[in-house]
Design a protein around this motif. Structure first.
Motif, PDB file in Angstrom:
ATOM      1  N   LEU A   1      50.335  43.183  41.412  1.00 55.17           N
ATOM      2  CA  LEU A   1      49.985  44.495  41.960  1.00 55.17           C
ATOM      3  C   LEU A   1      51.199  45.259  42.478  1.00 55.17           C
ATOM      4  CD1 LEU A   1      46.594  44.109  43.836  1.00 55.17           C
ATOM      5  CD2 LEU A   1      47.055  44.557  41.435  1.00 55.17           C
ATOM      6  N   GLU A   2      52.207  44.548  42.943  1.00 52.47           N
ATOM      7  CA  GLU A   2      53.422  45.228  43.412  1.00 52.47           C
ATOM      8  C   GLU A   2      54.028  46.051  42.274  1.00 52.47           C
ATOM      9  OE1 GLU A   2      56.157  42.614  45.479  1.00 52.47           O
ATOM     10  OE2 GLU A   2      54.455  41.445  46.244  1.00 52.47           O
ATOM     11  N   TRP A   3      53.998  45.499  41.072  1.00 52.27           N
ATOM     12  CA  TRP A   3      54.541  46.207  39.908  1.00 52.27           C
ATOM     13  C   TRP A   3      53.546  47.239  39.385  1.00 52.27           C
ATOM     14  CZ3 TRP A   3      59.484  46.032  39.341  1.00 52.27           C
ATOM     15  CH2 TRP A   3      60.186  44.915  39.798  1.00 52.27           C
ATOM     16  N   PHE A   4      52.274  46.895  39.365  1.00 45.74           N
ATOM     17  CA  PHE A   4      51.264  47.820  38.870  1.00 45.74           C
ATOM     18  C   PHE A   4      51.175  49.061  39.754  1.00 45.74           C
ATOM     19  CE2 PHE A   4      48.703  44.107  36.837  1.00 45.74           C
ATOM     20  CZ  PHE A   4      49.656  43.989  35.842  1.00 45.74           C
ATOM     21  N   ASP A   5      51.342  48.878  41.062  1.00 47.04           N
ATOM     22  CA  ASP A   5      51.328  50.030  41.965  1.00 47.04           C
ATOM     23  C   ASP A   5      52.473  50.998  41.664  1.00 47.04           C
ATOM     24  OD1 ASP A   5      49.025  49.298  43.349  1.00 47.04           O
ATOM     25  OD2 ASP A   5      50.117  48.306  44.975  1.00 47.04           O
TER      26      ASP A   5
ATOM     27  N   PHE B   1      45.740  50.078  31.257  1.00 44.16           N
ATOM     28  CA  PHE B   1      44.920  50.328  32.442  1.00 44.16           C
ATOM     29  C   PHE B   1      43.837  49.254  32.593  1.00 44.16           C
ATOM     30  CE2 PHE B   1      46.380  54.873  32.300  1.00 44.16           C
ATOM     31  CZ  PHE B   1      46.877  54.924  33.599  1.00 44.16           C
ATOM     32  N   VAL B   2      43.213  48.870  31.496  1.00 40.15           N
ATOM     33  CA  VAL B   2      42.175  47.834  31.531  1.00 40.15           C
ATOM     34  C   VAL B   2      42.779  46.516  32.026  1.00 40.15           C
ATOM     35  CG1 VAL B   2      40.643  46.411  30.099  1.00 40.15           C
ATOM     36  CG2 VAL B   2      40.707  48.905  29.782  1.00 40.15           C
ATOM     37  N   SER B   3      43.926  46.186  31.508  1.00 45.60           N
ATOM     38  CA  SER B   3      44.598  44.950  31.912  1.00 45.60           C
ATOM     39  C   SER B   3      44.930  44.955  33.402  1.00 45.60           C
ATOM     40  CB  SER B   3      45.877  44.773  31.080  1.00 45.60           C
ATOM     41  OG  SER B   3      46.552  43.615  31.475  1.00 45.60           O
ATOM     42  N   MET B   4      45.460  46.061  33.893  1.00 47.39           N
ATOM     43  CA  MET B   4      45.775  46.152  35.317  1.00 47.39           C
ATOM     44  C   MET B   4      44.498  46.043  36.150  1.00 47.39           C
ATOM     45  SD  MET B   4      48.906  48.915  35.611  1.00 47.39           S
ATOM     46  CE  MET B   4      48.099  50.259  34.769  1.00 47.39           C
ATOM     47  N   GLY B   5      43.401  46.583  35.631  1.00 47.85           N
ATOM     48  CA  GLY B   5      42.134  46.512  36.344  1.00 47.85           C
ATOM     49  C   GLY B   5      41.723  45.083  36.661  1.00 47.85           C
ATOM     50  N   VAL B   6      42.038  44.155  35.772  1.00 42.24           N
ATOM     51  CA  VAL B   6      41.700  42.747  36.001  1.00 42.24           C
ATOM     52  C   VAL B   6      42.394  42.224  37.257  1.00 42.24           C
ATOM     53  CG1 VAL B   6      41.896  40.394  35.072  1.00 42.24           C
ATOM     54  CG2 VAL B   6      41.224  42.290  33.568  1.00 42.24           C
ATOM     55  N   SER B   7      43.662  42.547  37.417  1.00 40.81           N
ATOM     56  CA  SER B   7      44.392  42.065  38.596  1.00 40.81           C
ATOM     57  C   SER B   7      43.858  42.685  39.879  1.00 40.81           C
ATOM     58  CB  SER B   7      45.890  42.346  38.463  1.00 40.81           C
ATOM     59  OG  SER B   7      46.459  41.477  37.505  1.00 40.81           O
ATOM     60  N   TYR B   8      43.501  43.957  39.825  1.00 42.61           N
ATOM     61  CA  TYR B   8      42.921  44.583  41.011  1.00 42.61           C
ATOM     62  C   TYR B   8      41.582  43.921  41.346  1.00 42.61           C
ATOM     63  CZ  TYR B   8      46.584  48.042  41.257  1.00 42.61           C
ATOM     64  OH  TYR B   8      47.811  48.634  41.398  1.00 42.61           O
ATOM     65  N   TRP B   9      40.806  43.589  40.327  1.00 42.62           N
ATOM     66  CA  TRP B   9      39.535  42.919  40.538  1.00 42.62           C
ATOM     67  C   TRP B   9      39.765  41.537  41.165  1.00 42.62           C
ATOM     68  CZ3 TRP B   9      34.719  44.578  40.557  1.00 42.62           C
ATOM     69  CH2 TRP B   9      33.683  43.628  40.583  1.00 42.62           C
ATOM     70  N   GLU B  10      40.720  40.805  40.621  1.00 46.30           N
ATOM     71  CA  GLU B  10      40.996  39.455  41.104  1.00 46.30           C
ATOM     72  C   GLU B  10      41.514  39.435  42.541  1.00 46.30           C
ATOM     73  OE1 GLU B  10      40.338  36.474  39.692  1.00 46.30           O
ATOM     74  OE2 GLU B  10      39.354  37.566  38.059  1.00 46.30           O
ATOM     75  N   THR B  11      42.061  40.536  42.998  1.00 45.12           N
ATOM     76  CA  THR B  11      42.580  40.617  44.373  1.00 45.12           C
ATOM     77  C   THR B  11      41.627  41.377  45.292  1.00 45.12           C
ATOM     78  OG1 THR B  11      43.908  42.549  43.783  1.00 45.12           O
ATOM     79  CG2 THR B  11      45.008  40.385  43.703  1.00 45.12           C
ATOM     80  N   GLN B  12      40.382  41.474  44.854  1.00 42.31           N
ATOM     81  CA  GLN B  12      39.306  42.062  45.658  1.00 42.31           C
ATOM     82  C   GLN B  12      39.423  43.567  45.868  1.00 42.31           C
ATOM     83  OE1 GLN B  12      36.818  39.878  46.161  1.00 42.31           O
ATOM     84  NE2 GLN B  12      38.199  38.449  45.158  1.00 42.31           N
ATOM     85  N   ARG B  13      40.226  44.242  45.077  1.00 41.05           N
ATOM     86  CA  ARG B  13      40.304  45.707  45.151  1.00 41.05           C
ATOM     87  C   ARG B  13      39.369  46.267  44.086  1.00 41.05           C
ATOM     88  NH1 ARG B  13      46.429  47.470  45.734  1.00 41.05           N
ATOM     89  NH2 ARG B  13      45.402  49.492  45.817  1.00 41.05           N
TER      90      ARG B  13
ATOM     91  N   VAL C   1      49.569  37.155  34.171  1.00 44.16           N
ATOM     92  CA  VAL C   1      49.178  36.250  33.085  1.00 44.16           C
ATOM     93  C   VAL C   1      50.044  34.992  33.076  1.00 44.16           C
ATOM     94  CG1 VAL C   1      48.894  36.036  30.588  1.00 44.16           C
ATOM     95  CG2 VAL C   1      48.332  38.192  31.728  1.00 44.16           C
ATOM     96  N   GLY C   2      51.347  35.187  33.130  1.00 47.34           N
ATOM     97  CA  GLY C   2      52.262  34.054  33.030  1.00 47.34           C
ATOM     98  C   GLY C   2      52.240  33.147  34.237  1.00 47.34           C
ATOM     99  N   ARG C   3      52.104  33.746  35.399  1.00 45.93           N
ATOM    100  CA  ARG C   3      52.148  32.953  36.637  1.00 45.93           C
ATOM    101  C   ARG C   3      50.817  32.911  37.382  1.00 45.93           C
ATOM    102  NH1 ARG C   3      58.084  34.296  39.124  1.00 45.93           N
ATOM    103  NH2 ARG C   3      59.187  32.898  37.695  1.00 45.93           N
ATOM    104  N   GLU C   4      49.825  33.626  36.843  1.00 39.52           N
ATOM    105  CA  GLU C   4      48.500  33.698  37.463  1.00 39.52           C
ATOM    106  C   GLU C   4      48.589  34.107  38.935  1.00 39.52           C
ATOM    107  OE1 GLU C   4      46.222  30.188  36.617  1.00 39.52           O
ATOM    108  OE2 GLU C   4      46.728  30.276  34.489  1.00 39.52           O
TER     109      GLU C   4
END
Length: 175
Positions: A69-73, A98-110, A60-63
């Motif tokens: 994902l390194e931290w979410f993993d 979990f929903v919030s983390m899902g956004v980052s996985y989506w944005e990185t094509q996972r 969010v802060g740095r987009e």
């Protein structure tokens, strides 16, 4: 705990560099204890929350969803281990995580991982709603996210079903 609080304060102020410094320092203190099994589930959960917060600062802060994902993993296995032991009143917060983390996985094509995390988050949030620990309207955004994901993957019927759910939860505020 004081370092975790500093991470939150710095994050709220938009001082992401300081938040990351304090967060990494807190990780340095907590990780060795968790890895050796010398901490309880509360401390393990705190470490998971810390991992998540550091990831959120990147997302969010740095987009920078890849850095997040390194931290979410790291956070996900901790949450999976602790989720069976957290209070039902914490299900809403954990579900939103979990929903919030899902956004980052989506944005990185996972995509598959994004959907899995978002669905897991929705299930936890639904339990929190049923327990009276979370407003029903909190489910609107996660269902809308799932609808967007399904639509993007060509699953129109599934997208429509999720949109109906999102609308149902949105209308909970107008009753």
């Amino acid at each position: 705990m004081a370092l975790y609080d500093m991470v939150q304060i710095c994050q709220m102020r938009g001082d992401y560099d300081a938040a990351l410094v304090y967060g990494k320092r807190a990780v340095g203190y907590l990780e060795p204890s968790v890895e050796t099994g010398r901490v309880n589930l509360v401390d393990s959960y705190l470490l998971g929350r810390l991992y998540f917060r550091l990831g959120a600062i990147h997302a969010v802060g740095r987009e920078d969803h890849s850095a997040a994902l390194e931290w979410f993993d790291k956070a996900i296995p901790v949450f999976e281990k602790c989720s069976r032991h957290v209070a039902q009143t914490e299900f809403g917060r954990l579900g939103e995580t979990f929903v919030s983390m899902g956004v980052s996985y989506w944005e990185t094509q996972r995509r598959d991982r994004a959907i899995e995390l978002t669905e897991r988050g929705v299930r936890l949030m639904e339990q929190a709603v049923q327990a009276g620990a979370l407003a029903q309207t909190a489910l609107e955004i996660p269902y809308d996210n799932l609808a967007t994901m399904a639509r993007s993957m060509g699953k129109k019927d599934e997208a429509d079903r999720y949109l109906r759910e999102a609308k149902k939860h949105k209308s909970a505020t107008t009753r």
